[in-house]
Design an enzyme around this catalytic site. Structure first.
Site, PDB file in Angstrom:
ATOM      1  N   LYS A 176     -13.212   0.932  19.623  1.00  0.00           N
ATOM      2  CA  LYS A 176     -13.727   1.107  18.259  1.00  0.00           C
ATOM      3  C   LYS A 176     -15.029   1.895  18.323  1.00  0.00           C
ATOM      4  CE  LYS A 176     -15.447  -1.505  14.329  1.00  0.00           C
ATOM      5  NZ  LYS A 176     -15.577  -2.825  13.711  1.00  0.00           N
ATOM      6  N   LYS A 231      -9.586   3.130  17.169  1.00  0.00           N
ATOM      7  CA  LYS A 231     -10.078   3.190  15.792  1.00  0.00           C
ATOM      8  C   LYS A 231     -11.360   3.982  15.712  1.00  0.00           C
ATOM      9  CE  LYS A 231     -12.306   0.171  12.533  1.00  0.00           C
ATOM     10  NZ  LYS A 231     -12.868  -1.126  12.294  1.00  0.00           N
TER      11      LYS A 231
END
Ligand code: PBG
Length: 307
Positions: A176, A231
């Site tokens: 992330k 992500k």
């Protein structure tokens, strides 16, 4: 030559849903077209559509009535997410993923507890674990730790096993990045950091460095993650490709709020389709997208027209 055409099926898609405590009717979100904060009573209708289409799962995010410095409502026994999961599972047999983080619940907007200006890992891990267990006991199938606190997957797996929630799996937000594409989400959740560090660069990944992302995926797998995630998705297709090649595990990619808003601004459902095809082509098994439902509506319409 055999066809190499990439296709998207409903079973590839996970639909994120925002549920706000105390709300009477759904709320529009500034800068986030086509997405709403829902109240608990809206859930059966929203989820029915997902189930009818055969969407793989829903990813639930909760917004509490009150925030405090410890993020108490994230792990209280009657928190909004606990209520939401119970309600969904009462009505539908759909896979429920729950985001595990404190940022929507803390008054300062950080993903963990602050000690001075620092994120305090030791104080945060037991709270994330407690939140995960409460969602598991409400009926969640997967918990998805997104706080980027070192050791979160291990702490959560341990707490799930200790509470006999062996059946509950973990989707790690393993790679992330500290991205500029989270703006509309933070508006939806009211989770912009307002105290301590102004951003999350201290605990999310540096997007100049792909090796950190692959190391994050490896360590989540070792800690017991069942699905790993990259992500955002579109600006990180290279990471998705490499993760696909290196790791033999289910791989999710999250088309985040800013990516979705960007695609929506084109006002052409074909652009949404193309963007999701790119993510699938890169190698994602699951795609988390705010456009999941409208994409399936679009594909159905085209099929009906015989296109
Ligand atoms: C919580 C969290 C974030 C997202 C999912 N879980 C963002 C953040 O770090 O502020 C982003 C999702 C999106 O932008 O759609 N930590």
């Amino acid at each position: 030559m055999s066809s190499q055409k990439t296709k998207i099926n409903a079973s590839d898609l996970i639909y994120p849903v925002f549920v706000k405590d105390g709300l009477k009717e759904k709320e529009f979100i500034k800068g986030f077209p086509g997405t709403y904060r829902y109240c608990l009573n809206d859930l059966p209708t929203v989820i029915r559509k997902c189930e009818e289409f055969g969407i793989s799962g829903v990813l639930v995010f909760g917004i509490p009535i009150k925030k405090d410095d410890m993020g108490t409502c994230a792990y209280s026994s009657d928190g909004v997410v606990v209520q939401a999961v119970r309600k969904i599972k009462e009505c539908y047999d759909i896979t429920v993923y729950v985001d595990v983080c404190l940022c929507a619940y803390t008054s300062h907007g950080h993903c963990g507890v602050l000690t001075g200006d620092d994120i305090d890992n030791e104080k945060t891990l037991p709270l994330l674990a407690k939140a995960a267990v409460s969602y598991a006991e409400a009926g969640a199938d997967y918990v998805a730790p997104s706080a980027m606190i070192a050791g979160q997957v291990k702490a959560i797996r341990g707490a799930l096993d200790e509470s006999d929630n062996y059946r509950v799996k973990i989707m790690g937000y393993s790679a992330k990045f500290a991205s500029h594409f989270y703006g509309p989400f933070r508006e939806a959740m009211d989770s912009k950091p307002s105290q301590g560090p102004k951003d999350r660069i201290g605990y999310q990944l540096d997007y100049h460095d792909r090796s950190q992302a692959l190391a994050g995926i490896k360590s989540d797998i070792e800690a017991g993650a069942d699905i790993v995630m990259v992500k955002p998705a579109m600006p990180y297709l290279d990471v998705i490709v490499e993760a696909r090649q290196k790791f033999d595990i289910l791989l999710a990619a999250y088309q985040v709020s800013g990516e979705y808003a960007m695609v929506k601004s084109l006002d052409d459902p074909g652009a949404l389709y193309e963007s999701l095809i790119a993510i699938k082509r890169a190698g994602a098994d699951f795609i988390i997208s705010y456009g999941a439902v409208e994409l399936l509506e679009y594909l159905n319409e085209n099929r009906n027209k015989g296109e």
